[in-house]
Design a protein around this motif. Sequence first.
Motif, mmCIF file in Angstrom:
data_model
loop_
_atom_site.group_PDB
_atom_site.id
_atom_site.type_symbol
_atom_site.label_atom_id
_atom_site.label_comp_id
_atom_site.label_asym_id
_atom_site.label_seq_id
_atom_site.Cartn_x
_atom_site.Cartn_y
_atom_site.Cartn_z
ATOM 1 N N CYS A 1 -7.551 13.595 9.820
ATOM 2 C CA CYS A 1 -8.515 13.037 8.864
ATOM 3 C C CYS A 1 -8.294 11.556 8.617
ATOM 4 N N GLY A 2 -7.251 10.989 9.194
ATOM 5 C CA GLY A 2 -7.002 9.568 9.014
ATOM 6 C C GLY A 2 -5.962 9.056 9.991
ATOM 7 N N ILE A 3 -6.085 7.799 10.366
ATOM 8 C CA ILE A 3 -5.100 7.115 11.207
ATOM 9 C C ILE A 3 -4.631 5.896 10.424
ATOM 10 N N ALA A 4 -3.328 5.819 10.203
ATOM 11 C CA ALA A 4 -2.779 4.799 9.307
ATOM 12 C C ALA A 4 -1.791 3.902 10.027
ATOM 13 N N ASN A 5 -1.730 2.660 9.571
ATOM 14 C CA ASN A 5 -0.653 1.764 9.977
ATOM 15 C C ASN A 5 0.646 2.303 9.390
ATOM 16 N N ASP B 1 -2.106 2.894 4.530
ATOM 17 C CA ASP B 1 -2.736 1.677 5.032
ATOM 18 C C ASP B 1 -3.644 2.093 6.185
ATOM 19 N N LEU B 2 -4.837 2.547 5.846
ATOM 20 C CA LEU B 2 -5.712 3.203 6.823
ATOM 21 C C LEU B 2 -6.303 2.229 7.835
ATOM 22 N N ILE B 3 -6.356 2.707 9.082
ATOM 23 C CA ILE B 3 -7.082 2.018 10.142
ATOM 24 C C ILE B 3 -8.409 2.723 10.374
ATOM 25 N N SER B 4 -8.375 4.057 10.321
ATOM 26 C CA SER B 4 -9.576 4.878 10.462
ATOM 27 C C SER B 4 -9.540 5.964 9.392
ATOM 28 N N GLY B 5 -10.688 6.248 8.794
ATOM 29 C CA GLY B 5 -10.764 7.293 7.790
ATOM 30 C C GLY B 5 -11.254 6.758 6.459
ATOM 31 N N ASP B 6 -11.684 7.677 5.591
ATOM 32 C CA ASP B 6 -12.190 7.342 4.264
ATOM 33 C C ASP B 6 -11.121 7.688 3.236
ATOM 34 N N VAL C 1 0.825 -1.206 0.000
ATOM 35 C CA VAL C 1 0.000 0.000 0.000
ATOM 36 C C VAL C 1 0.859 1.257 0.000
ATOM 37 N N ALA C 2 1.922 1.270 0.818
ATOM 38 C CA ALA C 2 2.678 2.502 1.052
ATOM 39 C C ALA C 2 3.754 2.755 0.007
ATOM 40 N N LEU C 3 4.255 1.730 -0.643
ATOM 41 C CA LEU C 3 5.361 1.899 -1.590
ATOM 42 C C LEU C 3 4.862 1.671 -3.009
ATOM 43 N N ARG C 4 4.415 2.742 -3.647
ATOM 44 C CA ARG C 4 3.789 2.622 -4.960
ATOM 45 C C ARG C 4 4.598 3.267 -6.075
#
Length: 851
Positions: A643-647, A593-598, A514-517
Amino acid sequence: MSLRKYTIRSMQQRPGRTVLTLLSIVIGVGAVVSIGLGTATTRNAYKQLFEMVTGKANLEIDASGGVGFSLKLFPEVAKVPGVLAAAPVVERQTSMSLGEDRRVRLQLLGIDPALDAQVRDVEISAGRMVEKGQNEVVLDESFATFLELKVGDDVRLLTNRITKTFKIVGVLRPKSGVGVAKTALAFMPIDRAQLYFNRRGREDIIDKIQVVAAPSDAVDEVRLRIAAILPENVQVHKPESGTQLMRETLLSTEQGLRFATVFTIVMAAFIILNTFLMNVSERRRHLSIMRAVGGTRWQIGWSLFGEALLLGFVGTLIGIVAGVIVAFLATYIVANSFQVELPALRETMTARPFVMGALFGLLMSIVGGILPSVMAARISPLEGMNRVVPARSRGFAALFFGGGLLLVIVSAGGIGAAILGHLPIEAATYFGVGFLVGVVLLDIVLLDPQATLVAWLLKPFRRVEANLALKQVLRNRMRSALTVAVVFMAGSVGLGIANSILDCVQDVYDWTEVALRADFYLRAMMPDMATGTAPDLPDELGPDLEKLPHLSFEAASFIQGQVPPPAGTQDEEAMRVIVIARSFKANENLPFDLISGDLAKIGAAMQAGEVVIGSVLAQKKNIHLGDKLALETTDGTKELTVCGIANEYLVGGLAVHMQRQFAEKLLGIHGVDGYLIDVEDGYAATMRPELEKLARKYDVFLLSQTDIKRNIRTFVRAVQWSLWVLVVLGFVVAAFGLVNTLTMNVLEQTRELGLLRIVAMTKDQVRRVIVTQAIIIAVVGLPKGVAMGTLVAYVLNLAMQPSFGRPIDFHMYPWLIVGTLVGALVIVLVAAILPALRATRINVVEALHYE
């Protein structure tokens, strides 16, 4: 009646039992000492590096966001009452080129040669100190030695403009001892550092002022005086706060070591107790004869207790030596694997690991000596002459059941409290051990029906051998139950750790997808995983990239920020975070890599100034989606909407992702840490040579997405294999306990096996009897261990909530369960080989006279 000579003679007559007892003590003591020394060495290495950078300074002045401040502030600070010495510093990450293809990371300190000696406790060991106005550097002695550099050599350093050549005019070393190599340090004149590493138009900017305030008990007063004259965006604090990320990294390592130590010690404790209990069963007749000729219960008990203390003392001494040797080897392996020079063990040795190891060895000897001594003292002469061993362990059933049930209930509650944050997460390790021990105590009560069931299942294949094996397993229930406990714990802990390892590895791989694109990454060096930072790229690199066709790119910067403590908690330390600034687009699928958020709305929200934070930061600050994050900026503390919480695996999860335009405004960032490059479909192979030309021109690294992921996988596999070693260690300890028990069973059956051989039992049948005993013990312990291991893995994943800000997703791995059962059974069968061979070599005539 003196039994001292009898005790010594008994140990000499049974060298196998004596050696097994010593080895069981050595394992536990060695684990305590080696891991204690290893942890102390790592901690001391960090401390020495920190002291090398901060020197004698007990206060440090820096700007919010780490963007620097004017050197004009320095004279005012130097005049503050209570300031004994002060020195300005420019601190940068850069890379040093050695030849065409070799680069090393370098931590650069720009210093004032006339002032720096007052705040840094170092000495020149060769050459001289740098002089203002000259392109000169002085290197740390251990670093220079490692790279085979000497005074007079030229090195190339990457600057904000282009690579510059500097001459090595000296090497230095800390007066307090060995520094850390390859977390490398170099010193250059502060004016040269400002010229080459500050942005154009900001040549007067410095990063820090290091202050020595006296006396030490008045540091807080001096800090308040300094704070009164500082601009709003500049603060003064104790330098220890800069090591927050490092301390948390070290803490997680220590927790892993603690986990491994505790379970190794518990299994070793079971083996030690089991070994000492053998003294009673093996020497029942001898002890009874001594009672018959006048020995008192007190004398018999003290004889065995003295033997336990003697073995414990010798085993503890050997274990301490073994622990030091293991710690030395581990330090050597770590230093070579991670290319660092760790402090010598003699410089990090403290009394604590040795005291803990000695206490464990002696305590286990005392505990392991008391129960056998009590049991031996209770043996009457008539009872001891009987060749049939009474099932005394049944008398302990109620005690075991009650104690086990209490341990299970209390430990389960403790694990839950630690996961929910009501207790420190470190407590979960000890409650986990308590839970497993409780299950073991409950399991002892149920040994008879379980062993009988397994023997019944084996009877269709080996009826006679199964009956004889079951008889021997139940002959000494305590010993068999303790061996089952060791096998059970090895299976449960081994499978639990292995399952959790696989879940964590899978989570890292999912994150990389997800993070390395980006197709390619340009960076001066591989980033520091603790901070994400790398040396700034030259300013001219960006314009050159714009000239290339078929690609688009964005700049990324990593800058240190601070989250202030809540209002009313002035004494609490601000939390250091890493702000990751990028030019995110509103309509693109963002790499989170979202845990919370759209994910569909985050791009627009970040365009409006909102931020995405790492899950660890969210956990530590109790921040949820839509909450405000307070961040110190160049204009004071600002509250930013989350606006978001990510791994986030980079920078320890203490990350704040921010739109670059807002980072420039709020934090004053300049420069670029790296470029993320996307190439049009079908042009990757064509553009790579062009990008490689740019990388060679500016002496930087070009890495493809495949390269990055391969590097991450290589690193993860290295960590993964190191953890697998812990799993294997558990089964090795279990195998050791099984060999111990089976060997003792053979000794007890010497006379019976001799009689069976006389009545036509073959050597092959004797071997099968011993192997069947091992199978019964393994089958009783392993299935429960595997079931418990699955639960352990689930709890371990839940227990990562406080550390990762979220639990790791739990998965079942059928192949792992089958592999654990098969692998453990193979280990059990291998462990049975030596006792089985010993049984077949019994001399029939001698066996009839065996007592």
